[in-house]
Design a protein around this motif. Structure first.
Motif: not given
Length: 306
Positions: A28-42, A52-58, A152-155
């Motif tokens: 379960e822990s490994e499964k949680k780690e695999e799910i990328p964290e997100t933030i809510t942007y208004q 929360a940490d985008p790696q491949r932006v277009v 981008l979570n870089k405020e």
């Protein structure tokens, strides 16, 4: 004998149960780690879940420099960004894409897509990755960078740069006004696709720095025709009416610039007084931090080291 076996069997059951529980918890822990964290942007269209940490932006329009300035990886950009000579090395391995290159964008496997509000296929792009759009000019150019920072979570990084940049630009403006005079006027013009344009105070080409931060003055005719819409198209014949004491010419090397060979142009006071500063339009279009830093350095040299 049977009485002795019962406690042993119970012990074995407890051990097996504990082991199974541990394995399940680890899985379960490994499964949680695999799910990328997100933030809510208004966003201007409502709240949206983004990485929360985008790696491949277009980036499909305008904001490639904002993303690069915040140290976030790009995998796709618009043609205007790709043609910037100063960004060739940075974008060497980044694909050029448009809002219609859906298959190409899918292959890039983006985790975030950014563009202006007038891009096409937003619904289809949202199926590929979280897609956030901005209306150009809805907020001022520095607030726009702050919004990209939030997205981008870089405020914090964005806010720190904004404060520092404003301070440096305003200090440079004071030096320039002290040298050229408080009442000296500056115009920014560009020749694009056989048409001359003059710009207000929020349409890139260094206008935000010159007018908003440095508090340099624009000619009355420019203020009247270009300030509200952001830009104004004019013919070479009326250019003298819009030319300030100093002239910034954003020149596209691929465009016909023969207007500079006419007597009308040559007789403009700024031209006769050698107060014309030419820049490469492809390097000067935008108002992202990378471009703004370049514009600020250019104006420092042009006005203070002439």
């Amino acid at each position: 004998m049977k009485k002795r076996l019962i406690p042993i069997l119970l012990l074995l059951v407890l051990i097996v149960s504990a082991c199974s529980s541990k394995v399940e918890n680890n899985a379960e822990s490994e499964k949680k780690e695999e799910i990328p964290e997100t933030i809510t942007y208004q966003s201007e269209n409502g709240p949206i879940e983004v990485p929360a940490d985008p790696q491949r932006v277009v980036v499909l329009s305008s904001f490639a420099g904002n993303v690069m300035a915040l140290g976030v990886n790009l995998v796709g950009v618009d043609s205007w960004s790709k043609m910037n000579p100063r960004w060739q090395e940075k974008l060497e391995n980044v694909e050029e894409v448009t809002d219609e290159d859906l298959e190409k964008i899918i292959e890039l496997n983006p985790d975030l897509i950014i563009g202006l509000s007038n891009i096409k296929n937003v619904d289809k792009l949202q199926e590929i990755a979280p897609t956030v759009t901005f209306t150009y000019g809805k907020v001022d150019y520095l607030t726009q960078h702050l919004e990209i920072g939030k997205l981008l979570n870089k405020e914090k990084e964005a806010k720190k740069w904004i404060e520092d940049f404003k301070k440096r630009a305003q200090e440079t403006g004071e030096e320039i006004r002290a040298k050229i005079g408080e009442d000296a006027t500056v115009s920014v013009i560009e020749n694009f696709d056989k048409q001359l344009y003059v710009f207000g105070d929020n349409w890139g080409r260094g206008t935000e720095i010159l007018y908003q931060e440095m508090k340099l003055k624009m000619p009355e005719k420019v203020k009247e025709m270009a300030l509200e819409p952001g830009y104004f198209a004019l013919s070479p014949e009326v250019l003298p009416e819009f030319a300030g004491d100093y002239l910034i010419i954003s020149k596209n090397p691929d465009t016909d610039n023969s207007f500079q060979e006419t007597d009308t142009y040559k007789n403009i006071p700024a031209v006769k007084n050698n107060r014309v500063f030419a820049v490469n339009a492809k390097e000067f279009y935008f108002n992202d931090p990378l471009t703004l830093e370049y514009q600020l350095e250019f104006f420092k040299k042009a006005f203070l080291e002439e």
